[in-house]
Design a protein around this motif. Structure first.
Motif, PDB file in Angstrom:
ATOM      1  N   VAL A 152      43.815  42.591  23.617  1.00 34.47           N
ATOM      2  CA  VAL A 152      42.424  41.907  24.192  1.00 34.47           C
ATOM      3  C   VAL A 152      41.340  42.253  23.802  1.00 34.47           C
ATOM      4  O   VAL A 152      41.134  43.312  23.275  1.00 34.47           O
ATOM      5  CB  VAL A 152      42.667  41.658  25.577  1.00 34.47           C
ATOM      6  N   ALA A 153      40.083  41.269  23.730  1.00 33.89           N
ATOM      7  CA  ALA A 153      38.989  41.718  23.330  1.00 33.89           C
ATOM      8  C   ALA A 153      38.154  42.374  24.407  1.00 33.89           C
ATOM      9  O   ALA A 153      38.315  42.279  25.631  1.00 33.89           O
ATOM     10  CB  ALA A 153      38.113  40.206  23.218  1.00 33.89           C
ATOM     11  N   PRO A 154      37.176  43.347  24.016  1.00 36.74           N
ATOM     12  CA  PRO A 154      36.487  44.051  24.859  1.00 36.74           C
ATOM     13  C   PRO A 154      35.883  43.228  25.740  1.00 36.74           C
ATOM     14  O   PRO A 154      35.175  42.257  25.506  1.00 36.74           O
ATOM     15  CB  PRO A 154      35.474  44.571  24.011  1.00 36.74           C
ATOM     16  N   GLY A 155      35.741  43.601  27.023  1.00 40.57           N
ATOM     17  CA  GLY A 155      35.242  42.703  28.095  1.00 40.57           C
ATOM     18  C   GLY A 155      36.287  41.918  28.960  1.00 40.57           C
ATOM     19  O   GLY A 155      35.860  41.609  30.021  1.00 40.57           O
ATOM     20  N   ALA A 156      37.254  41.695  28.447  1.00 41.21           N
ATOM     21  CA  ALA A 156      38.338  40.963  29.157  1.00 41.21           C
ATOM     22  C   ALA A 156      38.834  41.463  30.373  1.00 41.21           C
ATOM     23  O   ALA A 156      38.810  42.809  30.323  1.00 41.21           O
ATOM     24  CB  ALA A 156      39.391  40.583  28.171  1.00 41.21           C
ATOM     25  N   VAL A 157      39.408  40.920  31.238  1.00 36.53           N
ATOM     26  CA  VAL A 157      39.769  41.248  32.439  1.00 36.53           C
ATOM     27  C   VAL A 157      41.145  41.074  32.433  1.00 36.53           C
ATOM     28  O   VAL A 157      41.661  40.071  32.327  1.00 36.53           O
ATOM     29  CB  VAL A 157      38.884  40.636  33.710  1.00 36.53           C
ATOM     30  N   VAL A 158      41.948  42.338  32.952  1.00 37.49           N
ATOM     31  CA  VAL A 158      43.578  42.185  32.955  1.00 37.49           C
ATOM     32  C   VAL A 158      43.804  42.710  34.451  1.00 37.49           C
ATOM     33  O   VAL A 158      43.418  43.579  35.035  1.00 37.49           O
ATOM     34  CB  VAL A 158      44.155  43.074  32.090  1.00 37.49           C
ATOM     35  N   ARG A 159      44.689  41.603  34.946  1.00 33.29           N
ATOM     36  CA  ARG A 159      45.338  42.017  36.444  1.00 33.29           C
ATOM     37  C   ARG A 159      46.465  42.584  36.261  1.00 33.29           C
ATOM     38  O   ARG A 159      47.445  41.801  35.768  1.00 33.29           O
ATOM     39  CB  ARG A 159      45.077  40.554  37.113  1.00 33.29           C
ATOM     40  N   LEU A 160      46.933  43.577  36.616  1.00 37.81           N
ATOM     41  CA  LEU A 160      48.273  44.251  36.905  1.00 37.81           C
ATOM     42  C   LEU A 160      48.652  44.165  38.215  1.00 37.81           C
ATOM     43  O   LEU A 160      47.989  44.635  39.235  1.00 37.81           O
ATOM     44  CB  LEU A 160      48.124  45.643  36.525  1.00 37.81           C
ATOM     45  N   LEU A 161      49.934  43.518  38.398  1.00 34.20           N
ATOM     46  CA  LEU A 161      50.495  43.462  39.714  1.00 34.20           C
ATOM     47  C   LEU A 161      51.655  44.676  39.723  1.00 34.20           C
ATOM     48  O   LEU A 161      52.619  44.589  38.538  1.00 34.20           O
ATOM     49  CB  LEU A 161      51.316  41.990  39.904  1.00 34.20           C
ATOM     50  N   LEU A 175      38.068  47.953  37.964  1.00 35.80           N
ATOM     51  CA  LEU A 175      37.524  47.040  39.014  1.00 35.80           C
ATOM     52  C   LEU A 175      37.663  46.899  40.357  1.00 35.80           C
ATOM     53  O   LEU A 175      37.121  46.382  41.292  1.00 35.80           O
ATOM     54  CB  LEU A 175      37.420  45.627  38.448  1.00 35.80           C
ATOM     55  N   GLY A 176      39.004  47.396  40.723  1.00 36.15           N
ATOM     56  CA  GLY A 176      39.504  47.530  42.249  1.00 36.15           C
ATOM     57  C   GLY A 176      40.882  46.998  42.402  1.00 36.15           C
ATOM     58  O   GLY A 176      41.385  46.673  41.416  1.00 36.15           O
ATOM     59  N   THR A 177      41.369  47.093  43.447  1.00 38.48           N
ATOM     60  CA  THR A 177      42.485  46.668  43.858  1.00 38.48           C
ATOM     61  C   THR A 177      42.447  45.738  45.074  1.00 38.48           C
ATOM     62  O   THR A 177      41.728  45.546  45.873  1.00 38.48           O
ATOM     63  CB  THR A 177      43.108  48.010  44.461  1.00 38.48           C
ATOM     64  N   GLU A 178      43.544  44.543  45.031  1.00 36.73           N
ATOM     65  CA  GLU A 178      43.658  44.110  46.077  1.00 36.73           C
ATOM     66  C   GLU A 178      44.865  44.026  46.555  1.00 36.73           C
ATOM     67  O   GLU A 178      45.741  43.957  45.587  1.00 36.73           O
ATOM     68  CB  GLU A 178      43.119  42.458  45.691  1.00 36.73           C
ATOM     69  N   ASP A 179      45.251  43.759  47.829  1.00 42.30           N
ATOM     70  CA  ASP A 179      46.582  43.823  48.325  1.00 42.30           C
ATOM     71  C   ASP A 179      47.055  42.355  47.944  1.00 42.30           C
ATOM     72  O   ASP A 179      46.500  41.264  48.453  1.00 42.30           O
ATOM     73  CB  ASP A 179      46.643  43.878  49.854  1.00 42.30           C
ATOM     74  N   VAL A 180      48.434  42.381  47.526  1.00 35.38           N
ATOM     75  CA  VAL A 180      49.194  41.198  47.290  1.00 35.38           C
ATOM     76  C   VAL A 180      50.479  41.200  47.777  1.00 35.38           C
ATOM     77  O   VAL A 180      51.054  42.446  48.064  1.00 35.38           O
ATOM     78  CB  VAL A 180      49.179  40.769  45.772  1.00 35.38           C
ATOM     79  N   GLY A 205      54.198  42.092  48.165  1.00 32.91           N
ATOM     80  CA  GLY A 205      55.159  42.998  47.558  1.00 32.91           C
ATOM     81  C   GLY A 205      54.556  44.077  46.612  1.00 32.91           C
ATOM     82  O   GLY A 205      54.911  44.801  46.110  1.00 32.91           O
ATOM     83  N   GLY A 206      53.181  44.346  46.867  1.00 31.90           N
ATOM     84  CA  GLY A 206      52.764  45.334  46.357  1.00 31.90           C
ATOM     85  C   GLY A 206      50.744  45.190  46.234  1.00 31.90           C
ATOM     86  O   GLY A 206      50.411  44.880  47.254  1.00 31.90           O
ATOM     87  N   ALA A 207      50.277  45.413  45.026  1.00 25.36           N
ATOM     88  CA  ALA A 207      48.999  45.576  44.747  1.00 25.36           C
ATOM     89  C   ALA A 207      48.414  44.833  43.420  1.00 25.36           C
ATOM     90  O   ALA A 207      49.396  44.772  42.451  1.00 25.36           O
ATOM     91  CB  ALA A 207      48.185  46.763  45.103  1.00 25.36           C
ATOM     92  N   ALA A 208      47.412  44.341  43.105  1.00 27.68           N
ATOM     93  CA  ALA A 208      46.864  43.841  42.056  1.00 27.68           C
ATOM     94  C   ALA A 208      45.760  44.738  41.713  1.00 27.68           C
ATOM     95  O   ALA A 208      44.977  45.042  42.506  1.00 27.68           O
ATOM     96  CB  ALA A 208      46.274  42.338  42.187  1.00 27.68           C
ATOM     97  N   TYR A 209      45.686  45.324  40.360  1.00 31.39           N
ATOM     98  CA  TYR A 209      44.585  46.139  39.942  1.00 31.39           C
ATOM     99  C   TYR A 209      43.778  45.391  38.859  1.00 31.39           C
ATOM    100  O   TYR A 209      44.589  44.806  37.816  1.00 31.39           O
ATOM    101  CB  TYR A 209      45.451  47.381  39.298  1.00 31.39           C
ATOM    102  N   LEU A 210      42.630  45.298  38.796  1.00 29.26           N
ATOM    103  CA  LEU A 210      41.852  44.560  38.019  1.00 29.26           C
ATOM    104  C   LEU A 210      41.175  45.694  37.127  1.00 29.26           C
ATOM    105  O   LEU A 210      40.406  46.763  37.392  1.00 29.26           O
ATOM    106  CB  LEU A 210      40.794  43.867  38.805  1.00 29.26           C
ATOM    107  N   VAL A 211      41.343  45.559  35.896  1.00 29.66           N
ATOM    108  CA  VAL A 211      40.628  46.326  34.776  1.00 29.66           C
ATOM    109  C   VAL A 211      39.825  45.533  33.794  1.00 29.66           C
ATOM    110  O   VAL A 211      40.360  44.392  33.286  1.00 29.66           O
ATOM    111  CB  VAL A 211      41.705  46.920  34.066  1.00 29.66           C
ATOM    112  N   ARG A 212      38.640  46.054  33.558  1.00 32.36           N
ATOM    113  CA  ARG A 212      38.016  45.406  32.290  1.00 32.36           C
ATOM    114  C   ARG A 212      38.067  46.132  30.815  1.00 32.36           C
ATOM    115  O   ARG A 212      37.937  47.454  31.255  1.00 32.36           O
ATOM    116  CB  ARG A 212      36.348  45.138  32.804  1.00 32.36           C
TER     117      ARG A 212
END
Length: 75
Positions: free
Chosen positions: A28-37, A59-64, A66-73
């Motif tokens: 992915v391009a620099p600056g793109a945000v990826v959400r990992l479940l 960028l942080g974590t949010e509860d979802v 069955g687990g968590a979502a991790y946001l990464v730029r």
């Protein structure tokens, strides 16, 4: 937060969620945000550590369900 890509690593154990994140970030391009479940509790440690080592922004974590979502730029 808006995201450009999403990875569903639910049910996978350490280190697979972070390995999938690393592989996706390579394409992915620099600056793109990826959400990992992920449902593996070790991801809460592994993802921020990986970001710090690889030069990405955690960028942080949010509860979802069955687990968590991790946001990464991508750095």
């Amino acid at each position: 937060m808006d995201r450009d890509h999403e990875i569903d690593a639910t049910g996978l154990k350490c280190p697979l969620p972070v390995l999938r994140l690393r592989k996706r970030l390579e394409g992915v391009a620099p600056g793109a945000v990826v959400r990992l479940l992920a449902s593996d509790p070790m991801a809460a440690i592994d993802v921020p550590h990986f970001c710090a080592e690889a030069g990405h922004t955690y960028l942080g974590t949010e509860d979802v369900p069955g687990g968590a979502a991790y946001l990464v730029r991508k750095g």
